[in-house]
Scaffold this motif. Structure first.
Motif, short mmCIF file in Angstrom:
data_model
loop_
_atom_site.label_atom_id
_atom_site.label_comp_id
_atom_site.label_asym_id
_atom_site.label_seq_id
_atom_site.Cartn_x
_atom_site.Cartn_y
_atom_site.Cartn_z
N LEU A 156 -34.80 -15.11 -28.95
CA LEU A 156 -33.93 -16.34 -29.47
C LEU A 156 -34.79 -17.71 -29.12
N PHE A 157 -35.14 -17.51 -27.87
CA PHE A 157 -36.14 -18.85 -27.73
C PHE A 157 -37.23 -18.88 -28.41
N CYS A 158 -37.95 -18.02 -29.04
CA CYS A 158 -39.12 -18.11 -29.86
C CYS A 158 -38.58 -18.26 -31.23
N ALA A 159 -37.65 -17.84 -31.76
CA ALA A 159 -36.74 -18.16 -33.05
C ALA A 159 -36.70 -19.70 -33.13
N LEU A 160 -36.09 -20.13 -32.10
CA LEU A 160 -35.67 -21.42 -32.15
C LEU A 160 -36.95 -22.41 -31.99
N GLY A 161 -37.72 -21.97 -31.28
CA GLY A 161 -39.17 -22.76 -31.20
C GLY A 161 -39.66 -22.66 -32.68
N TYR A 162 -39.88 -21.66 -33.43
CA TYR A 162 -40.49 -21.47 -34.64
C TYR A 162 -39.96 -22.33 -35.65
N ILE A 163 -38.35 -22.52 -35.70
CA ILE A 163 -37.63 -23.27 -36.73
C ILE A 163 -37.81 -24.63 -36.16
N SER A 164 -37.95 -25.13 -35.04
CA SER A 164 -38.03 -26.35 -34.80
C SER A 164 -39.75 -26.79 -35.20
N PHE A 165 -40.49 -26.06 -35.23
CA PHE A 165 -41.77 -26.48 -35.69
C PHE A 165 -42.01 -26.34 -37.11
N ARG A 166 -41.72 -25.07 -37.54
CA ARG A 166 -41.91 -25.17 -39.17
C ARG A 166 -40.81 -25.55 -40.13
N LEU A 167 -39.65 -25.73 -39.66
CA LEU A 167 -38.72 -26.17 -40.54
C LEU A 167 -37.89 -27.34 -39.65
N PRO A 168 -38.75 -28.39 -39.62
CA PRO A 168 -37.95 -29.40 -38.74
C PRO A 168 -36.72 -30.13 -39.69
N GLN A 169 -36.29 -29.77 -40.97
CA GLN A 169 -35.38 -30.31 -41.61
C GLN A 169 -34.08 -29.76 -41.25
N VAL A 170 -34.12 -28.26 -40.70
CA VAL A 170 -33.16 -27.77 -40.01
C VAL A 170 -32.55 -28.59 -38.70
N SER A 171 -31.42 -29.02 -38.87
CA SER A 171 -31.08 -29.75 -37.48
C SER A 171 -30.33 -29.00 -36.54
N TRP A 172 -30.89 -28.05 -36.01
CA TRP A 172 -30.02 -27.16 -35.08
C TRP A 172 -29.71 -27.73 -33.83
N LEU A 173 -30.66 -28.54 -33.42
CA LEU A 173 -30.67 -29.34 -32.19
C LEU A 173 -29.60 -30.19 -31.76
N LYS A 174 -29.11 -30.91 -32.90
CA LYS A 174 -28.00 -31.76 -32.96
C LYS A 174 -26.72 -31.02 -33.44
N ASP A 175 -26.86 -29.92 -33.97
CA ASP A 175 -25.36 -29.29 -34.72
C ASP A 175 -24.95 -28.25 -33.56
N PHE A 176 -25.89 -27.61 -32.82
CA PHE A 176 -25.51 -26.48 -31.87
C PHE A 176 -25.78 -26.81 -30.58
N ASN A 177 -24.86 -27.65 -29.91
CA ASN A 177 -25.09 -28.06 -28.45
C ASN A 177 -25.19 -26.64 -27.48
N ASN A 178 -24.82 -25.50 -27.67
CA ASN A 178 -25.05 -24.32 -26.86
C ASN A 178 -26.49 -23.97 -26.89
N LEU A 179 -27.07 -24.02 -28.30
CA LEU A 179 -28.52 -23.39 -28.38
C LEU A 179 -29.49 -24.45 -27.95
N LYS A 180 -28.99 -25.68 -28.07
CA LYS A 180 -29.75 -26.88 -27.24
C LYS A 180 -29.93 -26.40 -25.97
N LYS A 181 -29.01 -26.54 -25.15
CA LYS A 181 -28.87 -26.19 -23.80
C LYS A 181 -29.60 -24.75 -23.37
N PHE A 182 -29.33 -23.96 -24.37
CA PHE A 182 -30.24 -22.65 -24.06
C PHE A 182 -31.74 -23.00 -24.08
N PHE A 183 -32.16 -23.75 -25.19
CA PHE A 183 -33.45 -23.99 -25.55
C PHE A 183 -34.13 -24.81 -24.47
#
Length: 86
Positions: free
Chosen positions: A58-85
């Motif tokens: 999960l950590f690697c997938a979220l890092g990949y999304i942040s790097f390769r798909l910056p238009q996907v705003s998961w950090l602001k939309d999913f607080n639990n994933l942000k905390k996990f990351f």
């Protein structure tokens, strides 16, 4: 198809992408992130109460999304994933 495949397709070569195709692929990624957020819930770890390969994946997938798909705003939309990351 798998979440990993959707991530890779979402980043396909720009000249091969129509706008509707891009939108569909990003929607798949966003649905996958929502699913992962729901599964994680308020837990500290993906499974049980210790670090597992699921957490690393999960950590690697979220890092990949942040790097390769910056238009996907998961950090602001999913607080639990942000905390996990973090």
């Amino acid at each position: 198809s798998s979440f990993r495949d959707d991530l890779l397709r979402a980043k396909r070569e720009a000249k091969l992408q129509s706008e509707s195709w891009q939108t569909r692929q990003l929607q798949k990624v966003e649905r996958g992130i929502k699913f992962l957020s729901e599964k994680l819930g308020n837990n500290l770890y993906c499974l049980g109460n210790q670090l597992t390969l699921a957490d690393i994946a999960l950590f690697c997938a979220l890092g990949y999304i942040s790097f390769r798909l910056p238009q996907v705003s998961w950090l602001k939309d999913f607080n639990n994933l942000k905390k996990f990351f973090e």
